[in-house]
Design an enzyme around this catalytic site. Sequence first.
Site, PDB file in Angstrom:
ATOM      1  N   CYS A 117       1.348  -1.182  -0.215  1.00  0.00           N
ATOM      2  CA  CYS A 117       0.135   0.398   0.158  1.00  0.00           C
ATOM      3  C   CYS A 117       0.798   1.700  -0.050  1.00  0.00           C
ATOM      4  CB  CYS A 117      -1.433  -0.434   1.252  1.00  0.00           C
ATOM      5  SG  CYS A 117      -2.779  -1.603   1.078  1.00  0.00           S
ATOM      6  N   THR A 127       4.616 -14.267   1.304  1.00  0.00           N
ATOM      7  CA  THR A 127       5.387 -13.547   2.460  1.00  0.00           C
ATOM      8  C   THR A 127       4.626 -12.138   2.777  1.00  0.00           C
ATOM      9  OG1 THR A 127       7.075 -12.973   1.703  1.00  0.00           O
ATOM     10  CG2 THR A 127       7.655 -14.498   2.752  1.00  0.00           C
ATOM     11  N   ASN A 161       0.598 -16.086  -4.829  1.00  0.00           N
ATOM     12  CA  ASN A 161       1.471 -17.256  -4.188  1.00  0.00           C
ATOM     13  C   ASN A 161      -0.362 -16.678  -3.142  1.00  0.00           C
ATOM     14  OD1 ASN A 161       3.622 -18.430  -4.655  1.00  0.00           O
ATOM     15  ND2 ASN A 161       4.817 -16.971  -4.658  1.00  0.00           N
ATOM     16  N   HIS A 207      -6.019  -2.439  -1.220  1.00  0.00           N
ATOM     17  CA  HIS A 207      -5.951  -3.211  -0.540  1.00  0.00           C
ATOM     18  C   HIS A 207      -6.594  -4.467  -0.972  1.00  0.00           C
ATOM     19  CE1 HIS A 207      -3.491  -5.603   3.112  1.00  0.00           C
ATOM     20  NE2 HIS A 207      -4.393  -5.890   3.014  1.00  0.00           N
ATOM     21  N   HIS A 251      -0.674  -9.926  -5.083  1.00  0.00           N
ATOM     22  CA  HIS A 251       0.703  -9.777  -5.865  1.00  0.00           C
ATOM     23  C   HIS A 251       0.499 -10.965  -6.885  1.00  0.00           C
ATOM     24  CE1 HIS A 251       2.093 -10.942  -2.587  1.00  0.00           C
ATOM     25  NE2 HIS A 251       3.755 -11.554  -3.507  1.00  0.00           N
TER      26      HIS A 251
HETATM   27  P1  5GP Z   1       5.105 -13.789  -2.094  1.00  0.00           P
HETATM   28  O1  5GP Z   1       6.971 -14.863  -1.659  1.00  0.00           O
HETATM   29  O2  5GP Z   1       4.311 -12.764  -0.945  1.00  0.00           O
HETATM   30  O3  5GP Z   1       4.217 -14.455  -3.222  1.00  0.00           O
HETATM   31  O4  5GP Z   1       6.316 -11.982  -3.164  1.00  0.00           O
HETATM   32  C1  5GP Z   1       6.414 -11.347  -2.301  1.00  0.00           C
HETATM   33  C2  5GP Z   1       7.701 -10.734  -2.659  1.00  0.00           C
HETATM   34  O5  5GP Z   1       7.978  -9.496  -2.497  1.00  0.00           O
HETATM   35  C3  5GP Z   1       9.099 -11.260  -2.826  1.00  0.00           C
HETATM   36  O6  5GP Z   1       9.252 -12.064  -4.330  1.00  0.00           O
HETATM   37  C4  5GP Z   1       9.924 -10.077  -2.739  1.00  0.00           C
HETATM   38  O7  5GP Z   1      10.962 -10.530  -3.157  1.00  0.00           O
HETATM   39  C5  5GP Z   1       9.461  -9.257  -3.032  1.00  0.00           C
HETATM   40  N1  5GP Z   1       9.340  -8.418  -1.907  1.00  0.00           N
HETATM   41  C6  5GP Z   1       8.802  -8.148  -0.599  1.00  0.00           C
HETATM   42  N2  5GP Z   1       9.295  -6.560  -0.194  1.00  0.00           N
HETATM   43  C7  5GP Z   1       9.634  -5.832  -1.320  1.00  0.00           C
HETATM   44  C8  5GP Z   1       9.909  -4.498  -1.656  1.00  0.00           C
HETATM   45  O8  5GP Z   1       9.919  -3.677  -0.482  1.00  0.00           O
HETATM   46  N3  5GP Z   1      10.352  -4.130  -2.616  1.00  0.00           N
HETATM   47  C9  5GP Z   1       9.925  -4.577  -3.613  1.00  0.00           C
HETATM   48  N4  5GP Z   1      10.078  -4.103  -5.170  1.00  0.00           N
HETATM   49  N5  5GP Z   1       9.570  -5.598  -3.433  1.00  0.00           N
HETATM   50  C10 5GP Z   1       9.466  -6.320  -2.483  1.00  0.00           C
HETATM   51 ZN    ZN Z   2      -1.693  -3.451   1.227  1.00  0.00          ZN
END
Ligand code: 5GP
Ligand code: ZN
Length: 110
Positions: free
Chosen positions: A5, A93, A85, A44, A98
Amino acid sequence: DCIFCKIARGEIPTNKVFENEKVIAFKDLRPQAALHYLFIHKDHSKDLNDMMKINPTQASDILGAISSFTQKENLIKDGYRVVNNIGPHAGQTVFHTHFHVLAGEPLGHF
Ligand code: 5GP
Ligand code: ZN
């Protein structure tokens, strides 16, 4: 205090690659492919199931943005992968929905 957000509101600087009225896309901090982008809705939701309860149009907004972007960048020539995911087994995470877009090199088949 949701990090995506904050990125969507421009409160955290990020490597933005796409933006329209509803969707923003930026480079993943830890790229898992030559090109690795994250597409999010400006509104969100925790994950895709939460999004479908809140407003399923948001999923269409994101997939439409991915389609526009990948055509404009000619990623459709060699292809790309879209990943969403949900939950611990998938390794989610960040709890702002996303979609990962992975491209720029051959990706392992699964
Ligand atoms: P998930 O594992 O939740 O599917 O993907 C989260 C993704 O967000 C990960 O690939 C991680 O590298 C990325 N990520 C986490 N925090 C940040 C951030 O502050 N900026 C950017 N550009 N990517 C982020
Ligand atoms: Zn959010």
